[in-house]
Design a protein around this motif. Structure first.
Motif, mmCIF file in Angstrom:
data_model
loop_
_atom_site.group_PDB
_atom_site.id
_atom_site.type_symbol
_atom_site.label_atom_id
_atom_site.label_comp_id
_atom_site.label_asym_id
_atom_site.label_seq_id
_atom_site.Cartn_x
_atom_site.Cartn_y
_atom_site.Cartn_z
ATOM 1 N N UNK A 62 22.677 -61.093 -62.113
ATOM 2 C CA UNK A 62 22.304 -59.684 -62.000
ATOM 3 C C UNK A 62 22.979 -59.106 -60.772
ATOM 4 N N UNK A 63 23.298 -57.850 -60.826
ATOM 5 C CA UNK A 63 24.017 -57.183 -59.749
ATOM 6 C C UNK A 63 23.148 -56.103 -59.158
ATOM 7 N N UNK A 64 22.950 -56.119 -57.843
ATOM 8 C CA UNK A 64 22.194 -55.086 -57.153
ATOM 9 C C UNK A 64 23.072 -54.508 -56.053
ATOM 10 N N UNK B 54 33.686 -66.025 -54.111
ATOM 11 C CA UNK B 54 32.370 -65.971 -54.751
ATOM 12 C C UNK B 54 32.254 -67.018 -55.846
ATOM 13 N N UNK B 55 33.299 -67.186 -56.625
ATOM 14 C CA UNK B 55 33.283 -68.197 -57.683
ATOM 15 C C UNK B 55 33.135 -69.596 -57.081
ATOM 16 N N UNK C 136 21.252 -66.216 -59.317
ATOM 17 C CA UNK C 136 20.665 -65.327 -60.313
ATOM 18 C C UNK C 136 20.958 -63.866 -60.029
ATOM 19 N N UNK C 137 21.205 -63.543 -58.771
ATOM 20 C CA UNK C 137 21.371 -62.147 -58.399
ATOM 21 C C UNK C 137 22.300 -62.055 -57.197
ATOM 22 N N UNK D 157 30.157 -62.060 -63.445
ATOM 23 C CA UNK D 157 28.707 -61.826 -63.375
ATOM 24 C C UNK D 157 28.094 -61.876 -64.774
ATOM 25 N N UNK D 158 28.737 -61.220 -65.704
ATOM 26 C CA UNK D 158 28.223 -61.160 -67.073
ATOM 27 C C UNK D 158 28.214 -62.543 -67.721
#
Length: 65
Positions: free
Chosen positions: A56-58, A15-16, A31-32, A50-51
């Motif tokens: 944003x995390x959904x 992911x990074x 962004x999400x 993420x922070x």
């Protein structure tokens, strides 16, 4: 190191790398992130990332398309 720890570590690295790739290729930022409730995306390292990046995390609701 257990199987879940390996999956979390691999998910973090991938992911990074992907967010950096998207930033360089498209000049846009992530962004999400929307994912299922898979534990590989709930690690402490990823939550910190993420922070720090302002992502944003959904989380999807179980058993929904």
């Amino acid at each position: 190191m257990g199987i879940l720890d390996e999956a979390e570590s691999k998910a973090f690295k991938c992911f990074k790398h992907w967010t950096i790739l998207m930033k360089n290729k498209t000049r846009k930022i992530v962004k999400c992130l929307r994912s299922d409730n898979g534990l590989e995306f709930c690690s402490t390292k990823l939550n910190e990332f993420y922070k720090d990046e302002g992502i944003a995390r959904q989380r999807a609701i179980h058993s929904t398309p």
